[in-house]
Design a protein around this motif. Sequence first.
Motif, PDB file in Angstrom:
ATOM      1  N   ALA A  81       0.829  -1.203   0.000  1.00 37.57           N
ATOM      2  CA  ALA A  81       0.000   0.000   0.000  1.00 37.57           C
ATOM      3  C   ALA A  81       0.862   1.251   0.000  1.00 37.57           C
ATOM      4  CB  ALA A  81      -0.924  -0.007   1.215  1.00 37.57           C
ATOM      5  N   VAL A  82       1.920   1.260   0.795  1.00 37.35           N
ATOM      6  CA  VAL A  82       2.806   2.423   0.862  1.00 37.35           C
ATOM      7  C   VAL A  82       3.705   2.486  -0.364  1.00 37.35           C
ATOM      8  CG1 VAL A  82       4.684   3.497   2.167  1.00 37.35           C
ATOM      9  CG2 VAL A  82       2.720   2.513   3.369  1.00 37.35           C
ATOM     10  N   ALA A  83       4.167   1.332  -0.845  1.00 34.78           N
ATOM     11  CA  ALA A  83       5.049   1.304  -2.016  1.00 34.78           C
ATOM     12  C   ALA A  83       4.346   1.831  -3.261  1.00 34.78           C
ATOM     13  CB  ALA A  83       5.545  -0.120  -2.256  1.00 34.78           C
ATOM     14  N   ALA A  84       3.017   1.685  -3.332  1.00 37.75           N
ATOM     15  CA  ALA A  84       2.263   2.110  -4.515  1.00 37.75           C
ATOM     16  C   ALA A  84       1.968   3.602  -4.530  1.00 37.75           C
ATOM     17  CB  ALA A  84       0.951   1.330  -4.600  1.00 37.75           C
ATOM     18  N   LEU A  85       2.271   4.319  -3.466  1.00 43.56           N
ATOM     19  CA  LEU A  85       1.999   5.752  -3.414  1.00 43.56           C
ATOM     20  C   LEU A  85       2.966   6.525  -4.304  1.00 43.56           C
ATOM     21  CD1 LEU A  85       1.417   6.174   0.432  1.00 43.56           C
ATOM     22  CD2 LEU A  85      -0.328   6.240  -1.365  1.00 43.56           C
ATOM     23  N   GLY A  86       2.561   7.712  -4.679  1.00 44.86           N
ATOM     24  CA  GLY A  86       3.430   8.578  -5.465  1.00 44.86           C
ATOM     25  C   GLY A  86       4.603   9.076  -4.646  1.00 44.86           C
ATOM     26  N   GLU A  87       5.421   9.918  -5.270  1.00 42.45           N
ATOM     27  CA  GLU A  87       6.626  10.397  -4.599  1.00 42.45           C
ATOM     28  C   GLU A  87       6.298  11.163  -3.328  1.00 42.45           C
ATOM     29  OE1 GLU A  87      10.526  13.233  -5.574  1.00 42.45           O
ATOM     30  OE2 GLU A  87       9.178  12.563  -7.180  1.00 42.45           O
ATOM     31  N   ASP A  88       5.226  11.936  -3.369  1.00 39.36           N
ATOM     32  CA  ASP A  88       4.809  12.698  -2.195  1.00 39.36           C
ATOM     33  C   ASP A  88       3.730  11.916  -1.465  1.00 39.36           C
ATOM     34  OD1 ASP A  88       4.146  14.520  -0.277  1.00 39.36           O
ATOM     35  OD2 ASP A  88       3.227  15.979  -1.650  1.00 39.36           O
ATOM     36  N   LEU A  89       4.021  11.475  -0.250  1.00 37.63           N
ATOM     37  CA  LEU A  89       3.044  10.699   0.528  1.00 37.63           C
ATOM     38  C   LEU A  89       1.831  11.534   0.894  1.00 37.63           C
ATOM     39  CD1 LEU A  89       5.353   8.788   3.062  1.00 37.63           C
ATOM     40  CD2 LEU A  89       4.511   8.009   0.839  1.00 37.63           C
ATOM     41  N   LEU A 140       8.685   2.368   3.641  1.00 41.05           N
ATOM     42  CA  LEU A 140       9.218   3.717   3.839  1.00 41.05           C
ATOM     43  C   LEU A 140      10.748   3.711   3.773  1.00 41.05           C
ATOM     44  CD1 LEU A 140       6.872   4.929   6.724  1.00 41.05           C
ATOM     45  CD2 LEU A 140       6.900   5.797   4.368  1.00 41.05           C
ATOM     46  N   ARG A 141      11.373   2.728   4.421  1.00 38.89           N
ATOM     47  CA  ARG A 141      12.840   2.645   4.387  1.00 38.89           C
ATOM     48  C   ARG A 141      13.336   2.456   2.952  1.00 38.89           C
ATOM     49  NH1 ARG A 141      12.094  -0.066   9.343  1.00 38.89           N
ATOM     50  NH2 ARG A 141      12.155  -2.130   8.344  1.00 38.89           N
ATOM     51  N   ARG A 142      12.625   1.648   2.177  1.00 36.33           N
ATOM     52  CA  ARG A 142      13.031   1.409   0.793  1.00 36.33           C
ATOM     53  C   ARG A 142      12.847   2.643  -0.077  1.00 36.33           C
ATOM     54  NH1 ARG A 142      10.696  -4.825  -0.067  1.00 36.33           N
ATOM     55  NH2 ARG A 142      12.568  -5.848   0.791  1.00 36.33           N
ATOM     56  N   ARG A 143      12.027   3.575   0.371  1.00 32.50           N
ATOM     57  CA  ARG A 143      11.858   4.851  -0.337  1.00 32.50           C
ATOM     58  C   ARG A 143      12.864   5.883   0.151  1.00 32.50           C
ATOM     59  NH1 ARG A 143       5.910   5.499  -2.151  1.00 32.50           N
ATOM     60  NH2 ARG A 143       6.471   7.705  -2.245  1.00 32.50           N
ATOM     61  N   GLY A 144      13.730   5.497   1.074  1.00 25.68           N
ATOM     62  CA  GLY A 144      14.738   6.403   1.591  1.00 25.68           C
ATOM     63  C   GLY A 144      14.233   7.288   2.705  1.00 25.68           C
ATOM     64  N   LEU A 145      13.103   6.928   3.328  1.00 28.53           N
ATOM     65  CA  LEU A 145      12.525   7.710   4.424  1.00 28.53           C
ATOM     66  C   LEU A 145      12.778   7.016   5.745  1.00 28.53           C
ATOM     67  CD1 LEU A 145       9.115   8.613   2.738  1.00 28.53           C
ATOM     68  CD2 LEU A 145      11.134  10.091   2.963  1.00 28.53           C
ATOM     69  N   SER A 146      13.034   7.797   6.773  1.00 28.77           N
ATOM     70  CA  SER A 146      13.288   7.210   8.084  1.00 28.77           C
ATOM     71  C   SER A 146      12.036   7.278   8.950  1.00 28.77           C
ATOM     72  CB  SER A 146      14.435   7.941   8.792  1.00 28.77           C
ATOM     73  OG  SER A 146      14.044   9.259   9.146  1.00 28.77           O
ATOM     74  N   VAL A 147      11.924   6.322   9.879  1.00 28.57           N
ATOM     75  CA  VAL A 147      10.827   6.271  10.869  1.00 28.57           C
ATOM     76  C   VAL A 147      11.477   6.382  12.250  1.00 28.57           C
ATOM     77  CG1 VAL A 147       8.955   4.868  11.825  1.00 28.57           C
ATOM     78  CG2 VAL A 147       9.435   4.790   9.371  1.00 28.57           C
ATOM     79  N   PRO A 148      11.157   7.440  13.019  1.00 32.60           N
ATOM     80  CA  PRO A 148      10.124   8.452  12.793  1.00 32.60           C
ATOM     81  C   PRO A 148      10.658   9.778  12.261  1.00 32.60           C
ATOM     82  CG  PRO A 148      10.792   8.555  15.063  1.00 32.60           C
ATOM     83  CD  PRO A 148      11.673   7.500  14.413  1.00 32.60           C
ATOM     84  N   GLY A 149      11.914   9.838  11.794  1.00 28.11           N
ATOM     85  CA  GLY A 149      12.495  11.111  11.390  1.00 28.11           C
ATOM     86  C   GLY A 149      11.701  11.812  10.308  1.00 28.11           C
ATOM     87  N   ASP A 150      11.250  11.033   9.302  1.00 30.09           N
ATOM     88  CA  ASP A 150      10.470  11.612   8.213  1.00 30.09           C
ATOM     89  C   ASP A 150       8.979  11.318   8.356  1.00 30.09           C
ATOM     90  OD1 ASP A 150      12.692  12.657   6.625  1.00 30.09           O
ATOM     91  OD2 ASP A 150      13.208  10.558   6.284  1.00 30.09           O
ATOM     92  N   VAL A 151       8.653  10.109   8.771  1.00 27.31           N
ATOM     93  CA  VAL A 151       7.249   9.691   8.889  1.00 27.31           C
ATOM     94  C   VAL A 151       7.080   8.897  10.186  1.00 27.31           C
ATOM     95  CG1 VAL A 151       5.322   8.446   7.839  1.00 27.31           C
ATOM     96  CG2 VAL A 151       7.045   9.531   6.377  1.00 27.31           C
ATOM     97  N   SER A 152       6.070   9.230  10.967  1.00 33.95           N
ATOM     98  CA  SER A 152       5.734   8.434  12.149  1.00 33.95           C
ATOM     99  C   SER A 152       4.738   7.344  11.745  1.00 33.95           C
ATOM    100  CB  SER A 152       5.131   9.322  13.238  1.00 33.95           C
ATOM    101  OG  SER A 152       6.106  10.155  13.814  1.00 33.95           O
ATOM    102  N   VAL A 153       4.846   6.182  12.384  1.00 33.14           N
ATOM    103  CA  VAL A 153       3.981   5.046  12.049  1.00 33.14           C
ATOM    104  C   VAL A 153       3.427   4.456  13.340  1.00 33.14           C
ATOM    105  CG1 VAL A 153       3.836   2.761  10.982  1.00 33.14           C
ATOM    106  CG2 VAL A 153       5.305   4.515   9.966  1.00 33.14           C
ATOM    107  N   THR A 154       2.121   4.131  13.308  1.00 28.65           N
ATOM    108  CA  THR A 154       1.485   3.494  14.463  1.00 28.65           C
ATOM    109  C   THR A 154       0.680   2.282  14.006  1.00 28.65           C
ATOM    110  OG1 THR A 154      -0.571   4.782  14.329  1.00 28.65           O
ATOM    111  CG2 THR A 154       1.243   5.736  15.603  1.00 28.65           C
TER     112      THR A 154
END
Length: 372
Positions: free
Chosen positions: A266-274, A294-308
């Motif tokens: 679901a997250v991998a299918a999103l465009g460049e801008d979440l 998110l990690r595979r897109r080069g984004l850090s958790v929680p530095g760039d995106v928080s996840v619950t």
Amino acid sequence: MDPHTTVDDAPTGDDVGGELPGRPRRPALSTLQRASAPGSDKPPTIYDVAKAAGVSHQTVTRYLRGYEGIRPATRERVVAALEELDYRPNLTARSLTTGRSHRIGALTHEIDKHGPSNIAQGAAAAARRAGYVLDIFTLDMSDPRSIRDTLKMLRQHDLAGILALTSTDEMTRAIEAAKFTVPVYLGGEPDETPTEHSELTGIGFPALVDHLAGLGHRSFLHIAGPATWPAARNRTQAYEDAVAARGLRSAGVLPGDWTARSGHDAVAALGEDLGATAIVAANDQMALGAMLALRRRGLSVPGDVSVTGVDDIPDAAYFAPPLTTLRVDFAAQGRNIVDGLLAQIDGRPPVRSITPHSELVVRESTGPVPAA
């Protein structure tokens, strides 16, 4: 008359309001002794349990039948004595005496999922405490013939009642269409109304969104469970209500199926801008998949995106990073369902449904919103 009260059992003080004048104090838990000699082949009786706990045998009988009006201190002594003596009800003898079966058939599916498996475990423990054995029958919802065969086999068993742990719309329809000659209790989660909420949706989700908002997050994504599960629909509605009530923004609801793979895809299918700085997954496994995507897109958790997530599975504390989630007491849900079925079997008024407890557990997967 309460079906759990025996005619000859007058109040004794051990379960209805304290000690009677001149009566010796009951033994503390630390003084419990085995009533049967060590190594004896004779199994303990309720009289042995009563002696060890310092209560009347009627009180032990009440407890085993699920009677709730026993003082907490008395209940603790009875439980300790049952465990100390390793007491096991003789179900065969009881069935011959009463002419009633003491077996319950439990219908379930998706038993590999965290929620259904823990509900079944809680139900089995509650049935055992009440003197029943829980036989679990697993349905394959993708095979109509298998469903018919399982239900037919179930009708051939000598059961006191049937517990239908209906997680999906398909299973609910299958059970409602079947014919049974014993009490049946539908133990699935119903669709909630605008005025009726569980603790998870009415308190848990608002607390989760408040936690994220307190970190500065204003835009959210939700990864939903399968649409045929009432639990998934309730969680999605709770997310949308909590976000809207706080004037925050939902960037969308992504489809999932409870698996980590579906959260990842679901997250991998999103465009460049979440379009969001926080992701609220409907369960922990989908949150795990989302973090990998998110990690595979080069984004850090929680530095760039928080996840619950939701559920607080045993592994959630060991994700990388450890997951912020809503802990759900599924075992309590299983116990409540058994209480409802036993009320039907005993001809008692329906028990009041007790909302399973939920709790926000904050870990390292959530952090302050990133700077612009």
